[in-house]
Design an enzyme around this catalytic site. Sequence first.
Site, PDB file in Angstrom:
ATOM      1  N   SER A  55      -9.021   0.473 -79.840  1.00  0.00           N
ATOM      2  CA  SER A  55      -7.725   0.141 -80.255  1.00  0.00           C
ATOM      3  C   SER A  55      -7.070  -0.563 -78.770  1.00  0.00           C
ATOM      4  O   SER A  55      -6.130  -1.136 -78.799  1.00  0.00           O
ATOM      5  CB  SER A  55      -6.687   1.104 -80.646  1.00  0.00           C
ATOM      6  OG  SER A  55      -6.950   2.335 -79.816  1.00  0.00           O
ATOM      7  N   GLY A 109      -9.838   2.690 -83.189  1.00  0.00           N
ATOM      8  CA  GLY A 109     -10.588   4.054 -83.658  1.00  0.00           C
ATOM      9  C   GLY A 109     -12.159   3.982 -83.474  1.00  0.00           C
ATOM     10  O   GLY A 109     -12.637   5.104 -83.735  1.00  0.00           O
ATOM     11  N   ASN A 159     -12.359   7.452 -77.511  1.00  0.00           N
ATOM     12  CA  ASN A 159     -12.029   8.113 -79.024  1.00  0.00           C
ATOM     13  C   ASN A 159     -13.244   9.343 -78.870  1.00  0.00           C
ATOM     14  O   ASN A 159     -13.019  10.262 -79.945  1.00  0.00           O
ATOM     15  CB  ASN A 159     -12.134   7.102 -80.023  1.00  0.00           C
ATOM     16  CG  ASN A 159     -11.118   6.294 -80.228  1.00  0.00           C
ATOM     17  OD1 ASN A 159      -9.900   6.681 -80.445  1.00  0.00           O
ATOM     18  ND2 ASN A 159     -11.643   4.931 -80.492  1.00  0.00           N
ATOM     19  N   ASP A 210       3.674   6.209 -79.757  1.00  0.00           N
ATOM     20  CA  ASP A 210       2.561   7.322 -79.795  1.00  0.00           C
ATOM     21  C   ASP A 210       2.119   7.943 -78.693  1.00  0.00           C
ATOM     22  O   ASP A 210       1.437   8.859 -78.519  1.00  0.00           O
ATOM     23  CB  ASP A 210       1.540   6.789 -80.597  1.00  0.00           C
ATOM     24  CG  ASP A 210       0.788   5.668 -79.925  1.00  0.00           C
ATOM     25  OD1 ASP A 210       1.123   5.399 -78.699  1.00  0.00           O
ATOM     26  OD2 ASP A 210      -0.034   4.816 -80.545  1.00  0.00           O
ATOM     27  N   HIS A 247      -1.065   4.141 -76.636  1.00  0.00           N
ATOM     28  CA  HIS A 247      -1.324   2.717 -76.634  1.00  0.00           C
ATOM     29  C   HIS A 247      -0.167   1.922 -75.941  1.00  0.00           C
ATOM     30  O   HIS A 247       0.781   2.100 -76.095  1.00  0.00           O
ATOM     31  CB  HIS A 247      -1.179   2.175 -78.262  1.00  0.00           C
ATOM     32  CG  HIS A 247      -2.461   2.543 -79.009  1.00  0.00           C
ATOM     33  ND1 HIS A 247      -2.146   3.672 -79.870  1.00  0.00           N
ATOM     34  CD2 HIS A 247      -3.598   2.286 -78.959  1.00  0.00           C
ATOM     35  CE1 HIS A 247      -3.274   4.126 -80.553  1.00  0.00           C
ATOM     36  NE2 HIS A 247      -4.211   3.205 -79.832  1.00  0.00           N
TER      37      HIS A 247
END
Length: 215
Positions: free
Chosen positions: A38, A75, A104, A188, A191
């Site tokens: 991402s 992801g 991740n 969040d 990011h």
Amino acid sequence: MTTTALGNAGIWTTAAQAQASSPTAASGKPVILVLGDSLSAEYGLKRGEGWVPLLEKRLVQQKISATVVNASISGDTSSGGRARFAPLLAQHKPSLVVLELGANDALRGLPLSDTESNLMQITKAAQAARAKVLIVGIQVPPNYGADYTRRFEAVFSKVATATKSALVPFLLKGVADAPDALSLFQADRIHPTAAAQPQLLDNVWTELRKMLPKQ
């Protein structure tokens, strides 16, 4: 990343939407294939705001003949990238691969040995196809524990050293460790915002420019 950057999130978004384009090797231009998650797939951003599209613009501005293929998926893990890499190699025949995977893996608590093995195999496959590789490192915050933080960071340099590949030590340098880090991340706290993308590009560009044909 800093603790602020990761917040309390458990995993990166699992919404998977590849942005790879059609075959480009036939154009005669060198192909730069970005294999990432991402952080490279413009998650939460408008199309064209991410560091990869900004890279395309910089290449044009500096009159560097190359085509960028963004095969990043939000992801994605190192194992996911490894599983889909062979078809990408066959389709795009890249001259240079920017490998931005691993974050991740850490967020999901996957074994570091697996991450190292996956990145190693992707890199070797690229080199076997005569592509140069730029490994883009990431860091985890101190709350993961000093030992894990150190060992995770070392994975990227170990792979780069073992394969004699170029290395960007920390993609989010100047963002996650900035005094105003909170303002450079989306809600969040994982990011980076559009405002942070030029810094991400600069971090990659420092090493990438050395690997591109001189004009």
